[in-house]
Motif scaffolding. Structure first.
Motif, PDB file in Angstrom:
ATOM      1  N   ALA A 173      25.479  41.046  11.146  1.00  0.00           N
ATOM      2  CA  ALA A 173      26.490  40.688  12.146  1.00  0.00           C
ATOM      3  C   ALA A 173      25.812  40.297  13.453  1.00  0.00           C
ATOM      4  N   ALA A 174      26.463  39.374  14.142  1.00  0.00           N
ATOM      5  CA  ALA A 174      25.931  38.912  15.431  1.00  0.00           C
ATOM      6  C   ALA A 174      26.140  39.999  16.484  1.00  0.00           C
ATOM      7  N   PRO A 175      25.210  40.134  17.418  1.00  0.00           N
ATOM      8  CA  PRO A 175      25.390  41.133  18.489  1.00  0.00           C
ATOM      9  C   PRO A 175      26.555  40.759  19.396  1.00  0.00           C
ATOM     10  N   GLY A 176      27.169  41.737  19.981  1.00  0.00           N
ATOM     11  CA  GLY A 176      28.316  41.513  20.868  1.00  0.00           C
ATOM     12  C   GLY A 176      28.322  42.500  22.029  1.00  0.00           C
ATOM     13  N   ALA A 177      29.310  42.344  22.908  1.00  0.00           N
ATOM     14  CA  ALA A 177      29.457  43.228  24.076  1.00  0.00           C
ATOM     15  C   ALA A 177      30.910  43.196  24.538  1.00  0.00           C
ATOM     16  N   PHE A 178      31.353  44.336  25.049  1.00  0.00           N
ATOM     17  CA  PHE A 178      32.676  44.437  25.677  1.00  0.00           C
ATOM     18  C   PHE A 178      32.468  44.379  27.190  1.00  0.00           C
ATOM     19  N   VAL A 179      33.226  43.497  27.852  1.00  0.00           N
ATOM     20  CA  VAL A 179      33.056  43.282  29.290  1.00  0.00           C
ATOM     21  C   VAL A 179      34.387  43.533  30.002  1.00  0.00           C
ATOM     22  N   VAL A 180      34.316  44.324  31.064  1.00  0.00           N
ATOM     23  CA  VAL A 180      35.453  44.534  31.953  1.00  0.00           C
ATOM     24  C   VAL A 180      35.107  43.842  33.269  1.00  0.00           C
ATOM     25  N   ALA A 181      35.936  42.906  33.694  1.00  0.00           N
ATOM     26  CA  ALA A 181      35.712  42.176  34.944  1.00  0.00           C
ATOM     27  C   ALA A 181      36.911  42.373  35.862  1.00  0.00           C
ATOM     28  N   PHE A 182      36.633  42.677  37.113  1.00  0.00           N
ATOM     29  CA  PHE A 182      37.706  42.888  38.099  1.00  0.00           C
ATOM     30  C   PHE A 182      37.488  41.930  39.268  1.00  0.00           C
ATOM     31  N   HIS A 183      38.536  41.161  39.567  1.00  0.00           N
ATOM     32  CA  HIS A 183      38.493  40.218  40.686  1.00  0.00           C
ATOM     33  C   HIS A 183      38.939  40.968  41.954  1.00  0.00           C
ATOM     34  N   ALA A 184      37.973  41.255  42.847  1.00  0.00           N
ATOM     35  CA  ALA A 184      38.219  42.143  43.989  1.00  0.00           C
ATOM     36  C   ALA A 184      38.774  41.425  45.210  1.00  0.00           C
ATOM     37  N   ASP A 185      38.845  40.093  45.167  1.00  0.00           N
ATOM     38  CA  ASP A 185      39.231  39.372  46.388  1.00  0.00           C
ATOM     39  C   ASP A 185      40.639  39.718  46.861  1.00  0.00           C
ATOM     40  N   ARG A 186      41.567  39.835  45.938  1.00  0.00           N
ATOM     41  CA  ARG A 186      42.949  40.112  46.361  1.00  0.00           C
ATOM     42  C   ARG A 186      43.064  41.503  46.967  1.00  0.00           C
ATOM     43  N   GLU A 187      42.381  42.482  46.363  1.00  0.00           N
ATOM     44  CA  GLU A 187      42.399  43.838  46.927  1.00  0.00           C
ATOM     45  C   GLU A 187      41.753  43.857  48.313  1.00  0.00           C
ATOM     46  N   ARG A 188      40.624  43.144  48.434  1.00  0.00           N
ATOM     47  CA  ARG A 188      39.975  43.082  49.745  1.00  0.00           C
ATOM     48  C   ARG A 188      40.833  42.318  50.750  1.00  0.00           C
ATOM     49  N   ALA A 189      41.551  41.318  50.281  1.00  0.00           N
ATOM     50  CA  ALA A 189      42.427  40.559  51.175  1.00  0.00           C
ATOM     51  C   ALA A 189      43.528  41.441  51.740  1.00  0.00           C
ATOM     52  N   VAL A 190      44.021  42.381  50.918  1.00  0.00           N
ATOM     53  CA  VAL A 190      45.044  43.313  51.412  1.00  0.00           C
ATOM     54  C   VAL A 190      44.474  44.168  52.544  1.00  0.00           C
ATOM     55  N   ALA A 191      43.220  44.665  52.365  1.00  0.00           N
ATOM     56  CA  ALA A 191      42.587  45.470  53.418  1.00  0.00           C
ATOM     57  C   ALA A 191      42.373  44.638  54.671  1.00  0.00           C
ATOM     58  N   ASN A 192      41.932  43.393  54.504  1.00  0.00           N
ATOM     59  CA  ASN A 192      41.709  42.536  55.671  1.00  0.00           C
ATOM     60  C   ASN A 192      43.018  42.188  56.374  1.00  0.00           C
ATOM     61  N   GLU A 193      44.089  42.006  55.578  1.00  0.00           N
ATOM     62  CA  GLU A 193      45.387  41.716  56.186  1.00  0.00           C
ATOM     63  C   GLU A 193      45.894  42.919  56.974  1.00  0.00           C
ATOM     64  N   THR A 194      45.666  44.110  56.437  1.00  0.00           N
ATOM     65  CA  THR A 194      46.027  45.323  57.177  1.00  0.00           C
ATOM     66  C   THR A 194      45.244  45.419  58.477  1.00  0.00           C
ATOM     67  N   PHE A 195      43.952  45.056  58.415  1.00  0.00           N
ATOM     68  CA  PHE A 195      43.107  45.067  59.618  1.00  0.00           C
ATOM     69  C   PHE A 195      43.642  44.099  60.664  1.00  0.00           C
TER      70      PHE A 195
END
Length: 487
Positions: A173-195
């Motif tokens: 079998a071919a090697p594989g990997a499970f990847v979790v990716a999180f796009h942080a820009d929207r969360e950071r944008a909320v903090a910057n908007e609060t600022f």
């Protein structure tokens, strides 16, 4: 035609320095600086805390997702075969079908194929093309090839936090990997908007503080401005203005203190004017007498001798007045009194011996205080001799004059008592004033200017004490120096 200009018209009027910053403005500036720093600190700290919470939440989410996948790898079974997974593709598809990801989260499966880029297995979700990680082959290749278990990618589409779990292949079998990716820009944008919101609120708060602070500072400092205006309008001729006192705060206390100072100044100027008037009157009389006798003086030797005698007598009286005035002026200086340890018994005896030469009277040493005290012996002697001279002037030969001293704790008393006609009740309050002899004098053999008892009072007050006139048994007058002193 030339118009003459007077000196008054050309004299510049002093005005307040326009460059001077008022207390009201300084208070407001300091208040705004402190508030601006405080609000900026609050906004910056809040932004930092929000960004830290975002990072912690993302880290927890990545850890949770990778942990769930690792557990599924170890314990999961294929629902179709009931056996453990042997194909990474089948493992990733089944796991992804069972997961619900967040809005900014991507769950991906990567399989190494013969192509340079790994094959992607993903959930059916719609993400913007420029944001979706599964469309970025270069980013996926770097993640798959990385030896790290997590990391951060800075892409044109935004920052991505990722974590992966490698899948060991079984067999061919071919090697594989499970990847979790999180796009942080929207969360950071909320903090910057609060600022930014906090900054906007802070700006509004500063504007409101400016208005309120300006009004409050003006109201608090209004009495201070009244003090300044009143002080600027005061003159030697008009010291009657006073500041209205309102409230019970420090500003009201300042106004009360200023009014008290004006009371003292008014009394001092009034006393000064009265003193100058009285001194002028007392000095004008002998000057008039001297001038009158000199103008009418003839060539007769006897007349000239009599005129010289009268003129000399008046000049001596003027000299005594000037000397007494100089002494009273020195009484206002801090070095008027030079205290030193003195034995009261010895001082009283010295005063008694000196006073006996003033006149043919029955002199009696009326007790002495056997103790030591700190006082100025020369000034005390001067005061006591003045009181003795006063007693001689108001008694006749053969009458008794008593001199003595006593001790009462920290207080000592020195007294001179005579059996003359005494002091009229209405004169008790005025005989210690300068140039005041009272409405009814005790005798008629004195040519003094009314400064003797004023000098005695000044010496007593210089020792933090006072002089009193007390009733005398059998008639007469008793003058007592009361001095607060320590041994």
């Amino acid at each position: 035609m030339t118009t003459a200009v007077t000196a008054a018209e050309t004299t510049p009027v002093k005005t307040a320095d326009s460059r001077r910053i008022s207390a009201r403005v300084r208070i407001l500036l300091w208040l705004l600086v402190v508030m601006a720093v405080a609000l900026a600190t609050v906004a910056t700290t809040t932004r930092s805390l929000l960004l830290r919470d975002v990072d912690q939440r993302i880290s927890q989410l990545l850890t949770q997702e990778t942990g769930e996948f690792a557990n599924f790898v170890n314990h999961g079974v294929d629902p179709e075969t009931g056996e453990r997974f042997s194909d990474p593709r089948r493992l990733l598809r089944v796991f992804l079908q069972r997961q619900y990801s967040d809005a900014d989260e991507e769950l991906l499966g990567l399989i190494r194929a013969d192509l340079p880029e790994p094959h992607v297995i993903r959930q059916r979700r719609d993400l913007p093309d420029r944001t979706a990680l599964w469309r970025d082959d270069d980013a996926l290749t770097r993640i798959f090839a990385s030896t790290a278990a997590s990391g951060t990618l800075h892409r044109s589409g935004g920052e991505v936090r990722w974590a992966k779990v490698a899948i060991d292949p079984a067999g061919d079998a071919a090697p594989g990997a499970f990847v979790v990716a999180f796009h942080a820009d929207r969360e950071r944008a909320v903090a910057n908007e609060t600022f930014r919101t906090l900054l906007a609120i802070s700006g509004v708060a500063l504007l409101m503080t400016t208005g309120i602070g300006w009004a409050v500072a003006g109201r608090i400092l209004a009495p201070v401005r009244v003090v300044r205006i009143t002080a600027a309008q005061l003159t030697e001729q008009d010291l009657t203005r006073r500041i209205p006192v309102k409230g019970r705060d420090d500003i009201a206390a300042l106004a009360e203190t200023f009014n008290g100072m004006l009371d003292r100044l008014e009394r001092a100027f009034a006393a000064q004017r009265e003193f100058v008037d009285d001194a002028g009157h007392e000095l004008r009389t002998p000057i008039t007498i001297v001038r009158g006798h000199l103008e009418v003086m003839g060539d007769d030797p006897a007349d000239r001798e009599e005129t010289v005698r009268l003129v000399t007598d008046e000049l001596d009286r003027m000299s005594r007045i000037v000397e007494d005035l100089l002494l009273l002026a020195k009484a206002e200086r801090p070095d008027f009194i030079s205290p030193e340890p003195v034995q009261l018994a010895e001082l009283t005896a010295d005063v008694f011996v000196k006073a006996r030469t003033l006149g043919d009277r029955e002199w009696v040493l009326d007790g002495v205080a056997d103790r030591e005290a700190r006082l100025d012996p020369q000034r005390i002697t001067q005061a006591m001799v003045q009181l003795a001279q006063n007693a001689v002037q108001h008694t006749v030969p053969g009458q008794r004059i008593r001199i003595g001293s006593g001790s009462h704790g920290d207080r000592i008393e020195l007294h001179v008592t005579d059996n003359g006609p005494g002091v009229q009740p209405g004169d008790t309050e005025v005989i210690f004033e300068r140039f005041r002899r009272g409405t009814a004098r005790r005798g008629a053999r004195t040519s003094g200017a009314g400064l003797g008892l004023a000098i005695v009072r000044a010496i007593a007050e210089g020792h933090r004490g006072r002089v009193e006139l007390r009733p005398t048994e059998g008639g007469g007058a008793t003058f007592v120096l009361i001095l607060e002193t320590s041994s």
